[in-house]
Design a protein around this motif. Structure first.
Motif, PDB file in Angstrom:
ATOM      1  N   ALA A   1     -44.301   2.469   2.786  1.00 55.43           N
ATOM      2  CA  ALA A   1     -43.099   1.712   3.130  1.00 55.43           C
ATOM      3  C   ALA A   1     -41.879   2.606   2.981  1.00 55.43           C
ATOM      4  CB  ALA A   1     -42.970   0.473   2.244  1.00 55.43           C
ATOM      5  N   ALA A   2     -40.746   2.104   3.466  1.00 50.34           N
ATOM      6  CA  ALA A   2     -39.474   2.815   3.341  1.00 50.34           C
ATOM      7  C   ALA A   2     -38.348   1.808   3.452  1.00 50.34           C
ATOM      8  CB  ALA A   2     -39.333   3.892   4.408  1.00 50.34           C
ATOM      9  N   PHE A   3     -37.175   2.206   3.006  1.00 49.73           N
ATOM     10  CA  PHE A   3     -35.962   1.452   3.275  1.00 49.73           C
ATOM     11  C   PHE A   3     -35.335   1.979   4.565  1.00 49.73           C
ATOM     12  CE2 PHE A   3     -35.653   1.041  -1.544  1.00 49.73           C
ATOM     13  CZ  PHE A   3     -36.042  -0.281  -1.551  1.00 49.73           C
ATOM     14  N   ILE A   4     -34.808   1.085   5.368  1.00 48.81           N
ATOM     15  CA  ILE A   4     -34.042   1.442   6.560  1.00 48.81           C
ATOM     16  C   ILE A   4     -32.646   0.846   6.384  1.00 48.81           C
ATOM     17  CG2 ILE A   4     -33.795   1.157   9.059  1.00 48.81           C
ATOM     18  CD1 ILE A   4     -36.204   2.701   8.772  1.00 48.81           C
ATOM     19  N   SER A   5     -31.626   1.690   6.400  1.00 52.46           N
ATOM     20  CA  SER A   5     -30.244   1.210   6.283  1.00 52.46           C
ATOM     21  C   SER A   5     -29.534   1.396   7.618  1.00 52.46           C
ATOM     22  CB  SER A   5     -29.492   1.974   5.189  1.00 52.46           C
ATOM     23  OG  SER A   5     -29.946   1.600   3.913  1.00 52.46           O
ATOM     24  N   PRO A   6     -29.151   0.293   8.297  1.00 52.98           N
ATOM     25  CA  PRO A   6     -28.323   0.449   9.499  1.00 52.98           C
ATOM     26  C   PRO A   6     -26.991   1.067   9.102  1.00 52.98           C
ATOM     27  CG  PRO A   6     -28.420  -1.860   8.806  1.00 52.98           C
ATOM     28  CD  PRO A   6     -29.384  -1.114   7.938  1.00 52.98           C
ATOM     29  N   CYS A   7     -26.474   1.949   9.937  1.00 54.32           N
ATOM     30  CA  CYS A   7     -25.266   2.672   9.553  1.00 54.32           C
ATOM     31  C   CYS A   7     -24.528   3.172  10.792  1.00 54.32           C
ATOM     32  CB  CYS A   7     -25.599   3.847   8.630  1.00 54.32           C
ATOM     33  SG  CYS A   7     -26.768   5.028   9.343  1.00 54.32           S
ATOM     34  N   GLN A   8     -23.426   3.833  10.563  1.00 53.00           N
ATOM     35  CA  GLN A   8     -22.664   4.480  11.624  1.00 53.00           C
ATOM     36  C   GLN A   8     -22.687   5.981  11.405  1.00 53.00           C
ATOM     37  OE1 GLN A   8     -18.432   3.942  11.536  1.00 53.00           O
ATOM     38  NE2 GLN A   8     -18.090   4.829  13.558  1.00 53.00           N
ATOM     39  N   TRP A   9     -23.050   6.711  12.446  1.00 54.86           N
ATOM     40  CA  TRP A   9     -22.893   8.154  12.451  1.00 54.86           C
ATOM     41  C   TRP A   9     -21.635   8.478  13.243  1.00 54.86           C
ATOM     42  CZ3 TRP A   9     -28.326  10.722  13.588  1.00 54.86           C
ATOM     43  CH2 TRP A   9     -29.190  10.449  12.507  1.00 54.86           C
ATOM     44  N   HIS A  10     -20.700   9.167  12.581  1.00 57.87           N
ATOM     45  CA  HIS A  10     -19.469   9.598  13.249  1.00 57.87           C
ATOM     46  C   HIS A  10     -19.686  11.027  13.731  1.00 57.87           C
ATOM     47  CE1 HIS A  10     -15.260   9.813  14.238  1.00 57.87           C
ATOM     48  NE2 HIS A  10     -15.117  10.902  13.484  1.00 57.87           N
ATOM     49  N   VAL A  11     -19.710  11.207  15.044  1.00 57.62           N
ATOM     50  CA  VAL A  11     -20.089  12.491  15.637  1.00 57.62           C
ATOM     51  C   VAL A  11     -18.839  13.234  16.088  1.00 57.62           C
ATOM     52  CG1 VAL A  11     -21.449  13.639  17.423  1.00 57.62           C
ATOM     53  CG2 VAL A  11     -22.267  11.480  16.411  1.00 57.62           C
ATOM     54  N   THR A  12     -18.685  14.483  15.617  1.00 58.43           N
ATOM     55  CA  THR A  12     -17.642  15.383  16.087  1.00 58.43           C
ATOM     56  C   THR A  12     -18.300  16.658  16.598  1.00 58.43           C
ATOM     57  OG1 THR A  12     -17.351  16.378  13.887  1.00 58.43           O
ATOM     58  CG2 THR A  12     -16.002  14.439  14.418  1.00 58.43           C
ATOM     59  N   ALA A  13     -17.491  17.640  16.952  1.00 55.60           N
ATOM     60  CA  ALA A  13     -18.041  18.869  17.541  1.00 55.60           C
ATOM     61  C   ALA A  13     -18.941  19.618  16.578  1.00 55.60           C
ATOM     62  CB  ALA A  13     -16.901  19.774  18.003  1.00 55.60           C
ATOM     63  N   ASP A  14     -18.645  19.532  15.276  1.00 57.35           N
ATOM     64  CA  ASP A  14     -19.421  20.334  14.328  1.00 57.35           C
ATOM     65  C   ASP A  14     -20.051  19.535  13.186  1.00 57.35           C
ATOM     66  OD1 ASP A  14     -17.054  19.660  13.155  1.00 57.35           O
ATOM     67  OD2 ASP A  14     -16.621  21.642  12.327  1.00 57.35           O
ATOM     68  N   ARG A  15     -19.917  18.186  13.229  1.00 59.66           N
ATOM     69  CA  ARG A  15     -20.487  17.380  12.154  1.00 59.66           C
ATOM     70  C   ARG A  15     -21.023  16.065  12.697  1.00 59.66           C
ATOM     71  NH1 ARG A  15     -19.289  18.131   6.741  1.00 59.66           N
ATOM     72  NH2 ARG A  15     -19.334  15.886   6.379  1.00 59.66           N
TER      73      ARG A  15
ATOM     74  N   VAL B   1     -24.078   9.882   2.200  1.00 64.39           N
ATOM     75  CA  VAL B   1     -22.840   9.158   2.519  1.00 64.39           C
ATOM     76  C   VAL B   1     -21.657  10.125   2.553  1.00 64.39           C
ATOM     77  CG1 VAL B   1     -21.184   7.480   1.614  1.00 64.39           C
ATOM     78  CG2 VAL B   1     -23.610   6.925   1.679  1.00 64.39           C
ATOM     79  N   GLN B   2     -20.908  10.072   3.643  1.00 65.08           N
ATOM     80  CA  GLN B   2     -19.728  10.904   3.900  1.00 65.08           C
ATOM     81  C   GLN B   2     -20.065  12.380   4.083  1.00 65.08           C
ATOM     82  OE1 GLN B   2     -17.447   9.202   4.756  1.00 65.08           O
ATOM     83  NE2 GLN B   2     -17.011   7.469   3.427  1.00 65.08           N
ATOM     84  N   ARG B   3     -21.331  12.671   4.364  1.00 64.85           N
ATOM     85  CA  ARG B   3     -21.733  14.063   4.570  1.00 64.85           C
ATOM     86  C   ARG B   3     -22.404  14.222   5.921  1.00 64.85           C
ATOM     87  NH1 ARG B   3     -24.357  15.553  -1.396  1.00 64.85           N
ATOM     88  NH2 ARG B   3     -22.366  15.784  -2.489  1.00 64.85           N
ATOM     89  N   ASP B   4     -22.556  15.462   6.335  1.00 65.50           N
ATOM     90  CA  ASP B   4     -23.264  15.783   7.565  1.00 65.50           C
ATOM     91  C   ASP B   4     -24.742  15.467   7.369  1.00 65.50           C
ATOM     92  OD1 ASP B   4     -24.399  16.949   9.848  1.00 65.50           O
ATOM     93  OD2 ASP B   4     -23.024  18.637   9.823  1.00 65.50           O
ATOM     94  N   VAL B   5     -25.307  14.663   8.242  1.00 61.74           N
ATOM     95  CA  VAL B   5     -26.686  14.204   8.051  1.00 61.74           C
ATOM     96  C   VAL B   5     -27.720  15.287   8.338  1.00 61.74           C
ATOM     97  CG1 VAL B   5     -26.009  11.855   8.687  1.00 61.74           C
ATOM     98  CG2 VAL B   5     -27.009  13.342  10.431  1.00 61.74           C
TER      99      VAL B   5
END
Length: 326
Positions: free
Chosen positions: A102-116, A177-181
């Motif tokens: 099993a695993a946890f799945i967290s719906p989230c937002q990825w904020h995409v920029t040119a380098d992150r 959280v708040q980091r490059d994935v």
């Protein structure tokens, strides 16, 4: 019910410049009093801030009798499922098989920029149960095609079950959280299905009415998910009460709000730390675990004769003496 005699404090220190500045004016008299009465455990849980599992999760896993490695193999979702399982079919969380990975799945937002590609804190999505269930109904059929069953648990956390999670190392949400994935993604060779689902979900949700309605209400889009706590529970650990674990320092650190972090430390010092120090002063047994972003250190009450012996050889420790090691 928690173990009030074991206080486990996540994000007690950080390597961030803002934290170092906040530490300069921070006084924690009750913590210094408590450390002066405890014996330090000889083993230091030393790690790196690039480990998939942060020190507080490793310490919690050890307390609960779970695999505690830094590589992200603690099966948190399977353990949670086991803890929540009820003897009847009306259990609030009931996946298909008690022994499946099993695993946890967290719906989230990825904020995409040119380098992150930054993972925004899921708490900022303002998802309520109705919206989360609506989103789960949209995504579940896609996951089901790859043998993954999704079940609602909390607005920003679902339970997932499937063979892909067996032995899969995943990074804690607290790491991302708040980091490059990108440095924190599971191994592409082991999780090819999940990487493809990430791409498919981003395309599906980009123009989906679900997000159109959110945008009309001024809410951020949900365009991704994060997998964490994956694995199989190979054995059933004996049930033990979890430690008392205040999360205010964690929440402030993930927001990089170091003024709030310092205020949270003062509140914890005046609350649970002071209570534990009083308990020890009255002759009670206690444990303390302080966790940073790299390492964790632990203290415990020692027999009175032993403590009298070592206190004559060493000066009592203070938080200032150990915080840079966390």
């Amino acid at each position: 019910m928690s173990d009030a005699n074991h206080l486990l404090i996540p994000f007690a220190a950080s390597t961030a410049d803002g934290c170092r500045h906040a530490l300069q004016g921070l006084t924690l008299p009750h913590l210094d009093r408590l450390l002066g009465r405890l014996a330090r455990s000889p083993a230091l849980d030393a790690g790196e801030d690039t480990d998939f599992a942060p020190p507080h999760e490793r310490a919690l896993a050890r307390h609960l009798g779970l695999q505690d490695g830094a590589a992200g193999h603690t099966p948190w979702a399977a353990w949670y499922q086991h803890q929540r399982r009820a003897p009847d079919a009306s259990a609030p969380v009931q996946l298909a098989s008690a022994d499946a990975a099993a695993a946890f799945i967290s719906p989230c937002q990825w904020h995409v920029t040119a380098d992150r590609v930054t993972l925004v804190d899921p708490a900022a999505l303002a998802l309520d149960e109705a919206a989360s269930r609506q989103l789960l109904d949209i995504l579940a059929p896609w996951f089901a095609e790859d043998g993954i069953t999704l079940t609602y648990d909390q607005p920003t956390r679902w339970l997932a079950q499937g063979a892909v999670f067996d032995g899969l190392a995943t990074a804690s949400l607290d790491r991302v959280v708040q980091r490059d994935v990108r440095p924190w993604m599971p191994d592409a060779a082991r999780a090819r299905v999940l990487h493809r689902l990430h791409s498919e979900m981003q395309m599906l949700l980009y123009t989906h009415p679900f997000n159109d309605e959110r945008a009309a209400r001024g809410l951020p889009p949900v365009n991704a998910f994060w997998v964490h706590g994956a694995g199989r529970l190979d054995s059933r650990p004996a049930p033990v009460p979890p430690p008392e674990m205040p999360l205010a320092l964690r929440d402030a650190a993930l927001r990089e709000d170091w003024s709030a972090w310092a205020a949270a430390w003062a509140a914890i010092d005046a609350g649970p730390v002071a209570r534990l120090a009083d308990h020890v002063a009255a002759g009670g047994i206690a444990r303390l675990t302080l966790c940073g972003e790299r390492s964790a250190m632990a203290w415990h009450t020692a027999p009175r004769g032993f403590w009298k012996k070592i206190s004559s050889l060493f000066s009592p420790q203070r938080f200032a003496d150990v915080r840079d090691q966390l």
